[in-house]
Design a protein around this motif. Structure first.
Motif, PDB file in Angstrom:
ATOM      1  N   ILE A  30       0.906  -1.180  -0.041  1.00 32.48           N
ATOM      2  CA  ILE A  30      -0.081   0.009  -0.002  1.00 32.48           C
ATOM      3  C   ILE A  30       1.074   1.333   0.083  1.00 32.48           C
ATOM      4  O   ILE A  30       1.704   1.618   0.992  1.00 32.48           O
ATOM      5  N   PRO A  31       0.959   2.006  -1.059  1.00 30.91           N
ATOM      6  CA  PRO A  31       1.806   3.152  -1.094  1.00 30.91           C
ATOM      7  C   PRO A  31       1.308   4.167  -0.391  1.00 30.91           C
ATOM      8  O   PRO A  31       0.250   4.420   0.289  1.00 30.91           O
ATOM      9  N   ASN A  84       5.665 -11.561   6.885  1.00 29.43           N
ATOM     10  CA  ASN A  84       5.982  -9.823   7.062  1.00 29.43           C
ATOM     11  C   ASN A  84       6.131  -9.342   5.841  1.00 29.43           C
ATOM     12  O   ASN A  84       5.705  -7.852   5.569  1.00 29.43           O
ATOM     13  N   GLY A  85       6.872  -9.620   4.705  1.00 27.06           N
ATOM     14  CA  GLY A  85       7.243  -9.038   3.236  1.00 27.06           C
ATOM     15  C   GLY A  85       5.938  -9.233   2.478  1.00 27.06           C
ATOM     16  O   GLY A  85       5.885  -8.436   1.347  1.00 27.06           O
ATOM     17  N   ASN A 120       3.476   1.359   3.607  1.00 28.08           N
ATOM     18  CA  ASN A 120       4.231   2.590   3.335  1.00 28.08           C
ATOM     19  C   ASN A 120       3.748   3.702   4.456  1.00 28.08           C
ATOM     20  O   ASN A 120       2.496   3.755   4.243  1.00 28.08           O
ATOM     21  N   SER A 121       4.631   4.443   4.882  1.00 31.65           N
ATOM     22  CA  SER A 121       4.444   5.465   5.408  1.00 31.65           C
ATOM     23  C   SER A 121       3.306   6.544   4.760  1.00 31.65           C
ATOM     24  O   SER A 121       3.587   7.080   3.553  1.00 31.65           O
ATOM     25  N   ALA A 169       0.197 -11.212   9.635  1.00 37.23           N
ATOM     26  CA  ALA A 169       1.645 -10.661   9.522  1.00 37.23           C
ATOM     27  C   ALA A 169       1.696  -9.247   8.485  1.00 37.23           C
ATOM     28  O   ALA A 169       1.099  -9.398   7.359  1.00 37.23           O
ATOM     29  N   ALA A 170       2.204  -8.441   8.830  1.00 42.42           N
ATOM     30  CA  ALA A 170       2.654  -7.224   7.892  1.00 42.42           C
ATOM     31  C   ALA A 170       3.932  -6.274   8.248  1.00 42.42           C
ATOM     32  O   ALA A 170       4.618  -6.498   9.690  1.00 42.42           O
ATOM     33  N   THR A 171       4.453  -5.608   7.346  1.00 40.28           N
ATOM     34  CA  THR A 171       5.187  -4.576   7.827  1.00 40.28           C
ATOM     35  C   THR A 171       4.695  -3.258   7.411  1.00 40.28           C
ATOM     36  O   THR A 171       4.156  -2.924   6.439  1.00 40.28           O
TER      37      THR A 171
END
Length: 73
Positions: free
Chosen positions: A10-11, A28-29, A34-35, A47-49
């Motif tokens: 997600i950008p 996780n990957g 994203n920020s 699981a996520a980053t």
């Protein structure tokens, strides 16, 4: 469903709302927020980053995971 070996990013400025179950079989990957991106979902233990950009000249930054739980008493 995010299959093993696949990924969803997600950008910044992007939004995703999942109304059903969210299953991430890629670890996780496999799911990256994203920020500045937004993910709204109700499935536990996915699981996520989650990336967050921290800017400024302050010496310290305190932060927590950007999570909101509803229905807790």
């Amino acid at each position: 469903l995010i299959e093993s070996g696949k990924s969803l990013t997600i950008p910044s400025g992007g939004q995703l709302t999942v109304t059903g179950a969210l299953n991430n079989n890629a670890g996780n990957g496999g799911l990256v927020v994203n920020s500045g991106g937004s993910l709204i979902q109700n499935t536990s233990n996915v699981a996520a980053t989650v990336k967050r950009a921290i800017t400024g000249d302050d010496k310290y930054h305190f932060f927590i995971s950007p999570i909101t739980e509803s229905g807790l008493s």
